[in-house]
Design an enzyme around this catalytic site. Structure first.
Site, PDB file in Angstrom:
ATOM      1  N   SER A  77     -37.910   7.205 -16.767  1.00 57.23           N
ATOM      2  CA  SER A  77     -37.072   8.410 -16.730  1.00 57.23           C
ATOM      3  C   SER A  77     -37.799   9.543 -16.024  1.00 57.23           C
ATOM      4  O   SER A  77     -39.013   9.483 -15.827  1.00 57.23           O
ATOM      5  CB  SER A  77     -36.715   8.836 -18.157  1.00 57.23           C
ATOM      6  N   LYS A  78     -37.055  10.578 -15.686  1.00 58.26           N
ATOM      7  CA  LYS A  78     -37.664  11.685 -14.945  1.00 58.26           C
ATOM      8  C   LYS A  78     -38.748  12.379 -15.764  1.00 58.26           C
ATOM      9  O   LYS A  78     -39.649  12.983 -15.211  1.00 58.26           O
ATOM     10  CB  LYS A  78     -36.602  12.663 -14.467  1.00 58.26           C
ATOM     11  N   ARG A  79     -38.656  12.277 -17.088  1.00 57.97           N
ATOM     12  CA  ARG A  79     -39.655  12.931 -17.934  1.00 57.97           C
ATOM     13  C   ARG A  79     -40.985  12.164 -17.951  1.00 57.97           C
ATOM     14  O   ARG A  79     -42.031  12.725 -18.255  1.00 57.97           O
ATOM     15  CB  ARG A  79     -39.171  13.038 -19.385  1.00 57.97           C
ATOM     16  N   ASP A  80     -40.930  10.857 -17.656  1.00 55.88           N
ATOM     17  CA  ASP A  80     -42.155  10.045 -17.728  1.00 55.88           C
ATOM     18  C   ASP A  80     -43.217  10.530 -16.753  1.00 55.88           C
ATOM     19  O   ASP A  80     -44.409  10.413 -17.009  1.00 55.88           O
ATOM     20  CB  ASP A  80     -41.852   8.567 -17.435  1.00 55.88           C
ATOM     21  N   PHE A 106     -40.309  11.186  -8.428  1.00 59.47           N
ATOM     22  CA  PHE A 106     -39.403  11.534  -7.336  1.00 59.47           C
ATOM     23  C   PHE A 106     -40.125  11.486  -5.995  1.00 59.47           C
ATOM     24  O   PHE A 106     -41.320  11.780  -5.925  1.00 59.47           O
ATOM     25  CB  PHE A 106     -38.839  12.941  -7.558  1.00 59.47           C
TER      26      PHE A 106
END
Ligand code: GLU
Length: 506
Positions: free
Chosen positions: A262-265, A274
């Protein structure tokens, strides 16, 4: 194989994460391998989830890593427009066609009515708790009304959706290139919304209408879309269109394999998720990018290629052309692929080692310039050559080589305590006299001089080399002492030896 046409169809609901870039990459490799076309379509029908700047970000990211398109929102082409919000009329026509055929119907249920249906079905412990074949008979839809009633509601502006009339109890069989044969009973599926009275289609309708009209031959996308496939197959059937072939790629997993990446990882575990840095326009949060973290685009592509695919050999470094040559969907695994941040760095390390010096030097010069350091390209190239095997990124070069550009200001206290002996000043002083006599200051000559000095004075290597390194570097790090000396030159070495002799008093 028939004319290959694939598409990458992101929704501009946020930045493209590495899983998304991988989808684009596999489509690109497949298209190029089969001399086909690669289409970029923007699926922006869900206006509520639209994120400002996301489309631009997607385009920039793909450009940076070298994924090219033959047609698309930014390039045009004979199958355009390529942005779904500009194709609204097309979908309306097809939604109406399905209604006429009896494959879809109007539904006028309010959100409150839908909510009470859900509750009721849950209480009854129904096998399918959504709007489906079993429950549609008791709802407010055109299947339970006369044509006049339906027309009246529509003309009065009552909000509606168009739903797909899912067959009651039928097996849908299909073959996915990666997952093999799949069979799903329609009794488990719901009457998905295809179109809304705001004039916008949902993803399902727009997606298959466009894939058909754009003559897409292969749909290569993430596994999260596999549950939608039975509906898509049934839609193709309802329209009497040939369905494309499908390949659903495995999920990209967190480094520990527990769940989807996920983007939080990224922030949590210290690696970018990204391709480019992303500033969330709503929260202002900034997410790290591969570009800004110092990755070469070629390394990034190599990392993504191996996230789910492998060539079946030991070879790990592949250029884009080699990937195009080797890639096949048959070699994409079914199991989720775990993202390994250390391996990602390893790839960049390999690319840095292989990089042409003419490319690295200007990049490193930029860093030096920011530090107000002026050095010749020739000197910088020699420094880079000496330290690059200890660097994963261009930015690491500084940490490995700062002492070539700056004299030590201070000396590692631990090392001084342990390794700066009582006789060190005298040893270093006498060695300096010998070194100062040298005319040529090459590694070989320095080596012979030091060797002779050690022999004559009956000293061990460490008794000389450690204080010498301390004088030159300020600590115990760095490449070979004699290599450093040869590159710094006689005058600079002399200065640094004098400095250490003046500064360390014990
Ligand atoms: N718009 C969808 C997405 O963003 C595309 C899915 C597909 O490729 O069919 O994931």
């Amino acid at each position: 194989m028939k004319n290959v046409r694939v598409r990458f169809a992101p929704s501009p609901t946020g930045p493209l994460h590495i899983g998304g870039v991988r989808t684009a990459l596999y489509n690109f490799l497949f298209a190029r391998k089969h001399s086909g076309s690669m289409v970029l379509r923007i699926e922006d029908t869900d206006q509520k989830r639209f994120v400002h700047g996301a489309e631009d970000y997607i385009l920039k990211s793909l450009k940076w890593c070298g994924i090219e398109f033959d047609e698309g929102v930014h390039k045009g082409g004979e199958f355009g427009p390529y942005r779904q919000s500009e194709r609204k009329e097309i979908y309306q026509k097809y939604a109406e066609q399905l209604i006429k055929q009896g494959a879809a119907y109007y539904a006028f249920d309010t959100p409150a009515e839908l909510e009470s249906l859900r509750k009721k079905l849950e209480e009854e412990k129904a096998s399918n708790t959504s709007y489906c074949a079993a429950s549609r008979g008791s709802m407010k839809n055109s299947l339970n009304m006369t044509a006049d009633e339906v027309q009246l509601k529509i003309s009065e502006g009552e909000a509606y959706v168009v739903r797909f009339k899912m067959p009651e109890d039928e097996l849908v069989n299909f073959t996915d290139i990666i997952r093999g044969d799949v069979s799903v009973n329609t009794a488990t599926l719901d009457d998905k919304v295809l179109f809304k009275s705001d004039g916008m289609p949902t993803y399902h309708l727009a997606n298959i209408v466009d894939d058909h009209l754009m003559e897409i031959s292969h749909v290569i996308r993430g596994e999260e879309w596999l549950p939608s496939l039975p509906l898509h197959i049934l839609l193709y059937r309802a329209f009497d269109w040939d369905a494309p072939q499908f390949a659903h790629m495995p999920l990209t997993l967190k480094p520990d394999g527990k769940g989807k990446l996920s983007k939080r990882d990224g922030a949590r575990l210290g690696f970018p998720v990204f391709p480019l840095e992303w500033k969330d326009p709503n929260s202002g949060e900034i997410y790290a990018g591969y570009l800004e973290s110092g990755y070469f685009p070629e390394a990034f592509i190599n990392i993504l290629a191996f996230l789910g695919w492998n060539p079946g050999t030991e070879k790990e470094i592949f250029s884009m052309d080699e990937l195009i040559e080797e890639f096949s969907l048959e070699r994409v695994g079914k199991a989720g692929s775990r993202f390994d941040p250390e391996k990602a760095k390893w790839y960049n390390h390999q690319y840095l080692q292989a990089r042409d010096m003419n490319e690295i030097v200007p990049l490193f010069q930029e860093i030096l310039k920011q530090k107000n350091i002026a050095a010749s390209d020739d000197f910088v190239a020699k420094v880079v050559e000496m330290v690059k095997d200890r660097a994963d990124f261009v930015k690491d070069l500084w940490d490995q080589s700062f002492f070539f550009f700056n004299q030590p200001e201070e000396y590692d206290a631990q090392m001084v305590k342990k390794r700066w002996k009582e006789n060190s000043p005298q040893v270093l002083g006498s060695l300096q006299i010998e070194l100062d006599k040298l005319e040529a200051y090459s590694v070989e000559i320095i080596e012979i001089t030091i060797k002779n000095f050690l022999e004559q004075n009956q000293l061990g290597m460490g008794q000389v080399m450690t204080p010498l390194r301390l004088a030159l570097v300020g600590s115990g790090m760095g490449p070979g002492v004699m290599d450093i000396m040869a590159l710094l030159g006689k005058d600079e070495v002399n200065k640094r030896i004098e400095n250490v002799l003046n500064r360390i008093k014990r």
